[in-house]
Design a protein around this motif. Structure first.
Motif, PDB file in Angstrom:
ATOM      1  N   GLY A 128      40.138  36.117  -1.316  1.00 20.00           N
ATOM      2  CA  GLY A 128      40.788  37.370  -1.689  1.00 20.00           C
ATOM      3  C   GLY A 128      42.286  37.157  -1.809  1.00 20.00           C
ATOM      4  N   PHE A 129      43.038  38.246  -1.683  1.00 22.12           N
ATOM      5  CA  PHE A 129      44.486  38.196  -1.868  1.00 22.12           C
ATOM      6  C   PHE A 129      45.174  39.031  -0.799  1.00 22.12           C
ATOM      7  N   GLN A 164      52.930  37.612  -2.349  1.00 22.87           N
ATOM      8  CA  GLN A 164      51.474  37.706  -2.382  1.00 22.87           C
ATOM      9  C   GLN A 164      50.872  36.310  -2.458  1.00 22.87           C
ATOM     10  N   MET A 165      49.699  36.164  -1.876  1.00 21.38           N
ATOM     11  CA  MET A 165      49.052  34.854  -1.916  1.00 21.38           C
ATOM     12  C   MET A 165      47.542  34.972  -1.997  1.00 21.38           C
ATOM     13  N   GLU A 166      46.956  33.978  -2.611  1.00 18.22           N
ATOM     14  CA  GLU A 166      45.503  33.828  -2.634  1.00 18.22           C
ATOM     15  C   GLU A 166      45.082  33.266  -1.288  1.00 18.22           C
ATOM     16  N   ALA A 167      44.046  33.847  -0.692  1.00 15.02           N
ATOM     17  CA  ALA A 167      43.645  33.435   0.650  1.00 15.02           C
ATOM     18  C   ALA A 167      42.175  33.028   0.671  1.00 15.02           C
ATOM     19  N   HIS A 168      41.925  31.799   1.110  1.00 16.10           N
ATOM     20  CA  HIS A 168      40.568  31.282   1.260  1.00 16.10           C
ATOM     21  C   HIS A 168      40.163  31.447   2.718  1.00 16.10           C
ATOM     22  N   HIS A 169      39.202  32.348   2.959  1.00 20.42           N
ATOM     23  CA  HIS A 169      38.763  32.679   4.309  1.00 20.42           C
ATOM     24  C   HIS A 169      37.510  31.888   4.669  1.00 20.42           C
ATOM     25  N   TYR A 170      37.524  31.262   5.824  1.00 18.77           N
ATOM     26  CA  TYR A 170      36.313  30.642   6.382  1.00 18.77           C
ATOM     27  C   TYR A 170      36.026  31.382   7.683  1.00 18.77           C
TER      28      TYR A 170
END
Length: 268
Positions: free
Chosen positions: A74-75, A85-91
Motif C-alpha cells: 500500500g501507500f 509519501q512512500m510505497e510500503a511493502h508489508h509482511y
C-alpha cells in the motif's frame, strides 16, 4: 455462525489451501522483483561476515519471523508532512482475530530496506483506546475501497475476502527511515525522528504517478480491483481519521464512496 458466512469461509480456506499448495501465496512470489531505490551506506561484506551469516543460518532459529506470511502493498503519506509519501511493502503476522503486526520494507527483494512497522487492529479494539491514543491510528477503508491496498500473489477471491476482513480496521505506522519517495531522494542511513504514517482517504491525495508506478511494476490494476470491491462498501462504517489530512494536499481531491469520517457523520 450463519450458513452464508460459513460457506464464504469454506470458499476462502479452500482457495488459500490451493494457493499455498501451488506456491501462489508465498510473499512476492508471483510478482516482479522491485529493487529498493536507496542503498545503505557501508562497505561490502567481507568473507568472514558471510561465513558467520551462513553458520548462524544453520544453527540459529529465526522463529519470530516465520509467521509473517501475509504480504500487503500500500501507500503511506506522513501525517505531519502529507506530501512525503512512500510505497510500503508489508509482511504481516495475524496474531489473533483483532490484532496483526507487520514489518515494512521499501521493496520486495532480498536487498529491501526495513523502514518501518505497522500494527493493525479491529474496530472493536480501536473503540476501546483512550481518545488521546486514537490520533495515532489511521483508517483503512479508503485504502481498501480505492483498490490501492493489495495482497499480491493470491487469487482474487482470496484477496477480496482478506480485504473484507480488514474493513473498518485501523493501523498505527511508524516509519524510521526515509528510503526515498516520488518527490525526494532517500537517506542512506536511518536518520532523524520516527515519522507517523497515515493513509489516503480520497482520490487525488496520492502524488501523481505514485500508484501508477506501483501498478506498472507489479502488474496490478488498481482500477479493476476497485470495481471488484465495490460491494464491500456495504460493510463500511464511518471511521476516525478520514478527514485528518483533508485539504492538506496541493491539488483537488474527491471523496471515495463509502469512506466517511466519524465526526462528519455525527454532524449529519
Amino acid at each position: 455462525m450463519s450458513k452464508r458466512r460459513k460457506n464464504l469461509q469454506d470458499v476462502f480456506y479452500t482457495v488459500m489451501v490451493a494457493a499455498f499448495a501451488s506456491g501462489w501465496a508465498l510473499p512476492g512470489s508471483a510478482q516482479e522483483g522491485m529493487q529498493p531505490a536507496t542503498a545503505p551506506a557501508g562497505d561490502a561484506k567481507t568473507p568472514k561476515t558471510k561465513m558467520l551469516e551462513a553458520g548462524a543460518k544453520l544453527l540459529q532459529s529465526s522463529s519470530p519471523l516465520k509467521p509473517f506470511d501475509i504480504y500487503l502493498v500500500g501507500f503511506h503519506p506522513m501525517k505531519d508532512s502529507p506530501e512525503d509519501q512512500m510505497e510500503a511493502h508489508h509482511y504481516c503476522h495475524q496474531v489473533n482475530e483483532d490484532f496483526a503486526q507487520c514489518v515494512l520494507f521499501d521493496s520486495n527483494t532480498k536487498d529491501a530496506n526495513l523502514n518501518g512497522i505497522e500494527y493493525i487492529i479491529s474496530e472493536k479494539l480501536f473503540t476501546a483506546l483512550p481518545e488521546e491514543e486514537k490520533k495515532h491510528w489511521h483508517p483503512h477503508n479508503g485504502e481498501i475501497l480505492s483498490g490501492q491496498l493489495v495482497a499480491p500473489g493470491i487469487p482474487d477471491v482470496a484477496e477480496k475476502e482478506l480485504m473484507k476482513q480488514k474493513m473498518n480496521s485501523y493501523g498505527k505506522t511508524w516509519h524510521v527511515w526515509n528510503t526515498g519517495s516520488e518527490e525526494k531522494p532517500g537517506d542512506n542511513l536511518p536518520l532523524g525522528e520516527p515519522m507517523l504514517g497515515w493513509s489516503f482517504s480520497r482520490d487525488g491525495e496520492a502524488v501523481p504517478g505514485l500508484v501508477e508506478k506501483r501498478d506498472r511494476n507489479m502488474r496490478i490494476n488498481s482500477a479493476e480491483k476497485r470495481k471488484q470491491r465495490a460491494d464491500l462498501k456495504q460493510f463500511a462504517r464511518p471511521q476516525s481519521g478520514v478527514d485528518d489530512l483533508k485539504g492538506r494536499f496541493g491539488r483537488s481531491t474527491q471523496d471515495i464512496p463509502g469512506v466517511v469520517d466519524r465526526k462528519s457523520k455525527g454532524r449529519d
